[in-house]
Enzyme design. Structure first.
Site, short mmCIF file in Angstrom:
data_model
loop_
_atom_site.label_atom_id
_atom_site.label_comp_id
_atom_site.label_asym_id
_atom_site.label_seq_id
_atom_site.Cartn_x
_atom_site.Cartn_y
_atom_site.Cartn_z
N MET A 312 25.69 -118.82 -57.19
CA MET A 312 24.66 -119.85 -57.20
C MET A 312 24.50 -120.46 -58.58
SD MET A 312 20.69 -119.66 -55.88
CE MET A 312 21.13 -119.23 -54.20
N GLY A 313 24.57 -119.61 -59.63
CA GLY A 313 24.47 -120.11 -60.99
C GLY A 313 25.62 -121.03 -61.33
N TRP A 315 27.43 -122.65 -59.25
CA TRP A 315 27.34 -123.85 -58.43
C TRP A 315 26.48 -124.92 -59.11
CZ3 TRP A 315 22.67 -125.25 -55.65
CH2 TRP A 315 22.80 -126.46 -54.97
N HIS A 316 25.40 -124.50 -59.75
CA HIS A 316 24.55 -125.47 -60.44
C HIS A 316 25.28 -126.13 -61.61
CE1 HIS A 316 21.03 -123.56 -58.36
NE2 HIS A 316 20.67 -124.82 -58.34
N GLY A 317 26.19 -125.40 -62.23
CA GLY A 317 26.96 -125.96 -63.34
C GLY A 317 27.54 -124.86 -64.21
#
Length: 389
Positions: A312-313, A315-317
């Site tokens: 998830m981290g 995925w954000h960037g």
């Protein structure tokens, strides 16, 4: 204004218990032309090519799955589906902030839908491939840019269902209310926190440097802006969907009243957190247990949390603060699990009353706000500002 006018024939049709699929398709095309036309034409081209290729991928895997079910073919299909998203996310980190030419607004949420479909085809949950419905599902314009993330079978049920007039009137009323509430959230409350307060608080925090009350204020102001801006947009999307006769799932459910961090993720950006839970966490845990790679269920769960929130981290960037944000939440949930197990074991010795419940909500709220401070990247800005002075 365009959306309001475009919705009128859909409203009339639903009131007469009809479905205008052809009109909805035309409206989707028109909306996409408005969203990805002009200076964003390259994003529009990328969107068209991407959807065509991914629909072909879904069709190929569906036809294969009818005859066989070899695991490595499934993994290849998933990897091929997410490669464009990975390229889009990595490109800015590799090329100094330059965006990928294959990127477009909404690629993440469409990718999540595609991967979900492939996984459900593998599970045998999707029994039939329908081209038009698949394209409508992927390009459903109220949710295309930022969600909420719907599931194919749930969407298809609403898409094909002719609603009784009374039920549709209830949906129409809710849809209008959600849009009104979203307007208040985004253009009044989020505007106040994000446009008026945040720049002033941020400047003062930079001026004072280090840990200060201004930094604490920034943490809370940013958290409120993030919630009301995102929740406001989500309400617009859900409200528009309801007016169209499609009950897109809600994305937020009073997240700041959660008594612990696990419950927070059951209330915050729910369609995303449930997607990650169902398609990454649960499948990873099941795979480890099936292969008997690890005996301890607690260790398996903790490994699942770390994997889930690291993904998830990223995925954000691909930046340190997004990755730390993911690790922070993974550690918070692991600690929360430890506490819940301890609490269950010593339930007679640990008080449970109104005060303890209020304290739990207060503590969770502050932990979440601190994580949003990390997520904001403002700590990185402060560090750069300090070095440049």
């Amino acid at each position: 204004m365009f959306i309001t006018l475009a919705l009128i024939p859909i409203i009339i049709a639903n009131l007469y218990e009809k479905k205008l699929h052809w009109y909805q398709s035309i409206s989707t095309v028109a909306f996409l032309l408005l969203s990805f036309g002009g200076i964003k034409w390259h994003q529009g081209i990328a969107l068209i090519i991407y959807v065509v290729l991914e629909v072909i991928l879904i069709k190929i895997y569906y036809e294969y799955r009818k005859r066989a079910n070899v695991s490595w073919i499934f993994y290849i299909a998933v990897i091929v589906a997410i490669i464009p998203l990975v390229i889009v996310k990595i490109t800015p980190a590799v090329y100094g902030g330059k965006a990928s030419i294959i990127g477009f607004l909404g690629i993440s949420y469409i990718t999540f839908k595609i991967v979900g479909m492939i996984m459900e085809i593998r599970d045998g949950a999707i029994k039939e491939f329908k081209l038009r419905q698949t394209v409508e599902f992927l390009l459903f314009f109220p949710t295309i840019s930022s969600g909420p993330i719907d599931r194919y079978r749930r969407f298809l049920g609403d898409y094909d269902k002719k609603l009784p007039q009374k039920k549709y009137l209830d949906m129409l009323e809710k849809g209008v209310w959600y849009i009104f509430l979203g307007f208040v959230y985004k253009f009044f409350i989020a505007y106040f926190f994000g446009t008026i307060l945040l720049p002033q608080v941020g400047q003062n925090a930079l001026a004072h440097g280090g840990i200060s009350w201004w930094l604490v204020a920034y943490m809370y102001v940013y958290s409120m802006d993030l919630f009301f801006d995102f929740a406001g947009y989500s309400l617009f999307a859900v409200g528009t969907s309801y007016i169209m006769g499609i009950a897109t799932p809600m994305n937020f459910n009073k997240p700041f009243s959660a008594p612990n961090i696990k419950e927070f993720w059951n209330r915050w950006h729910m369609t995303l957190s449930f997607w990650f839970r169902d398609y990454i966490y649960m499948r990873l845990v099941f795979f480890i247990m099936k292969k008997k790679l690890i005996k301890s269920k607690i260790t398996i769960a903790n490994l699942g949390y770390l994997t889930l929130f690291l993904i998830m981290g990223f995925w954000h960037g691909v930046t340190w603060y997004y990755i730390v944000y993911g690790l922070f939440h993974a550690c918070a949930i692991i600690i929360c699990d430890m506490w819940l197990r301890f609490k269950k074991k010593h339930r007679d010795q640990i008080p449970s009353n109104r005060f303890t419940k209020m304290f739990a909500v207060f503590l969770t709220f502050n932990i979440v706000c601190f994580s949003f401070l990390i997520f904001s990247g403002f700590l990185n800005t402060m560090l750069v500002h300090h070095i440049m002075k």
